[in-house]
Design a protein around this motif. Structure first.
Motif, PDB file in Angstrom:
ATOM      1  N   PHE A 131      41.128  40.376  44.145  1.00 21.87           N
ATOM      2  CA  PHE A 131      41.904  41.620  44.131  1.00 21.87           C
ATOM      3  C   PHE A 131      43.409  41.363  43.990  1.00 21.87           C
ATOM      4  O   PHE A 131      44.188  42.274  43.691  1.00 21.87           O
ATOM      5  N   LEU A 132      43.831  40.105  44.194  1.00 19.22           N
ATOM      6  CA  LEU A 132      45.252  39.798  44.040  1.00 19.22           C
ATOM      7  C   LEU A 132      45.694  39.834  42.573  1.00 19.22           C
ATOM      8  O   LEU A 132      46.890  39.965  42.281  1.00 19.22           O
ATOM      9  N   SER A 133      44.728  39.687  41.686  1.00 15.30           N
ATOM     10  CA  SER A 133      45.044  39.667  40.260  1.00 15.30           C
ATOM     11  C   SER A 133      45.002  41.078  39.683  1.00 15.30           C
ATOM     12  O   SER A 133      44.092  41.853  39.970  1.00 15.30           O
ATOM     13  N   ASP A 134      45.996  41.403  38.873  1.00 18.89           N
ATOM     14  CA  ASP A 134      46.019  42.675  38.166  1.00 18.89           C
ATOM     15  C   ASP A 134      45.811  42.485  36.668  1.00 18.89           C
ATOM     16  O   ASP A 134      46.216  43.311  35.856  1.00 18.89           O
ATOM     17  N   ALA A 135      45.168  41.361  36.292  1.00 14.34           N
ATOM     18  CA  ALA A 135      44.996  41.025  34.882  1.00 14.34           C
ATOM     19  C   ALA A 135      44.175  42.069  34.145  1.00 14.34           C
ATOM     20  O   ALA A 135      44.394  42.323  32.953  1.00 14.34           O
ATOM     21  N   ASN A 136      43.201  42.703  34.826  1.00 11.59           N
ATOM     22  CA  ASN A 136      42.359  43.689  34.155  1.00 11.59           C
ATOM     23  C   ASN A 136      43.130  44.953  33.785  1.00 11.59           C
ATOM     24  O   ASN A 136      42.672  45.773  32.992  1.00 11.59           O
TER      25      ASN A 136
END
Length: 425
Positions: free
Chosen positions: A55-60
């Motif tokens: 959830f730390l990644s906002d790549a999507n």
């Protein structure tokens, strides 16, 4: 991700097998293939970052161009040996690159120099135009520092005479701390570079094919020569002079030892009895006797035929034999063909199928040509003796459909022309 790559490899292999139902005769291609800035590559970091950071990644949530690095390159490709080949790329890349500890959304787009080196292993042999492969290589992006990864993947290559197309999907394992694992996709269009030896070989091969095709066309254009030339029969048959006398001498001097090795039967007699060859001189025996196991001839004076049926109707099959790599008719062959002519003249409702064959020595092209000449020789002779062309069907099969093993003792049985006298369809 590994499971995805394995599934993709299986799908590529199945697709290749479906497309390559027909195998083509192709030589080993040792040319260089050059891609003049026509190889494109994409490194995608967002999907693996989401798996790595959760959830730390906002790549999507990022646009596709904000989480990839796209490049174009000039590439050189060459087959090395067996199923191995390699390529080397040099080009430019633009986009985002991230490390394992940094989110792709925090990086800035930059321009990089690109260096690639890849080794390929093809899953099918060079005889196929479409070849699936597995690959391993090194990718290095250079800017303020070096961003190095080792992509390992699967792909598909299409290779023709002039162009080659390669498509690949790979998993890029990070080697340097400055970069993270990535998904790599590439597509390249290559042009084949012919060297002088290759060009000369192709030219010679094309010339030989043209010569064989022209000879075949010339033979096909031959028409019925009966009742032409002011009523005179035109006879262009090649004859072996004193063939049977030579065979008698051969059998007598060599005790039959060379009969099979020189492409002629020894009448089924391993001792090579010269009296049997002398019998041929007196018209009492024929090489057809070996097919009948040495039985005494009754009908047609010589046993050179077999009774068969075609579509439930009776048919007669006569067989004549030839010397190794020769297509001229011997005196005994003329005697056999004369019986076929007599059958056709006595039975106006019948036709003859003329089928040419060879042994298995030599290339397919050569044997097809030789079997055609043998069948055409029988056609020409019967045509010159008054059999109309429309009552003869000529076909040739080269080294296909052997009637005996192609050993020194039995290969002569395959150097033949079969003449099948049957009713018209």
């Amino acid at each position: 991700m590994k499971k995805v790559l394995i599934c993709l490899a299986g799908c590529l292999l199945l697709a290749a097998q479906a497309i390559l139902a027909q195998e083509v005769e192709r030589e080993w291609d040792n040319r260089w293939f050059i891609s003049p800035l026509c190889k494109f590559q994409v490194q995608e970091f967002g999907m693996l970052e989401k798996n790595r950071h959760g959830f730390l990644s906002d790549a999507n949530q990022l646009p596709i161009m904000d989480k990839i690095n796209a490049s174009f390159a000039a590439s050189a490709y060459k087959n090395i040996v067996g199923r191995l080949s390699f390529s080397v790329d040099i080009g430019l890349s633009y986009g985002h690159v991230t490390s394992k500890d940094r989110l792709i959304s925090t990086t800035e787009a930059q321009t990089y120099n690109l260096l690639n080196a890849t080794l390929y292993y093809h899953l099918l042999s060079h005889r196929y135009r479409l070849q699936p492969f597995i690959s391993a290589g090194i990718t290095n992006l250079i800017n303020d520092s070096s961003y190095t990864s080792a992509p390992m993947g699967v792909g598909l290559k299409f290779n023709s005479k002039k162009i080659m197309i390669m498509a690949q999907a790979a998993y890029g394992y990070s080697i340097s701390k400055t970069t993270a694992n990535s998904l790599n996709y590439s597509l390249g269009l290559y042009l084949g570079i012919n060297n002088k030896k290759k060009k000369k070989a192709d030219k010679d091969k094309a010339a030989a094919a043209d010569s064989a095709k022209k000879a075949q066309e010339d033979l096909a254009k031959k028409s019925d020569t009966t009742n032409k030339n002011n009523g005179q029969v035109v006879n262009n048959i090649v004859i072996n002079v004193n063939v049977d006398s030579l065979l008698t001498a051969r059998a007598g001097n060599n005790n039959g030892a060379n009969g099979n090795q020189n492409g002629w039967p020894n009448n089924g007699n391993p001792n090579g009895n010269p009296n049997e060859w002398q019998g041929r001189e007196n018209g009492k025996a024929d090489y057809g006797d070996s097919l009948a196991g040495g039985r005494t001839a009754q009908a047609f004076d010589l046993i050179d035929y077999q009774v068969d049926t075609i579509n439930g109707k009776p048919a007669l099959k006569f067989t004549v034999y030839f010397y190794y790599k020769d297509y001229s008719l011997t005196s005994r062959a003329f005697a056999t063909v004369d019986k076929v002519i007599a059958q056709l003249k006595r039975n106006p409702g019948k036709i003859v199928e003329i089928k040419g064959y060879t042994d298995n020595v030599g290339s397919t092209e050569y044997n097809n040509y030789l079997s055609m000449r043998r069948a055409q020789m029988a056609f020409d002779y019967m045509n010159s003796r008054g059999v109309p062309a429309e009552r003869m069907i000529v076909s040739y099969y080269g080294k296909e459909y052997p009637v005996a093993e192609n050993t020194p003792a039995n290969a002569w049985l395959n150097r033949r022309v079969e003449l099948v006298v049957r009713d018209k369809d």
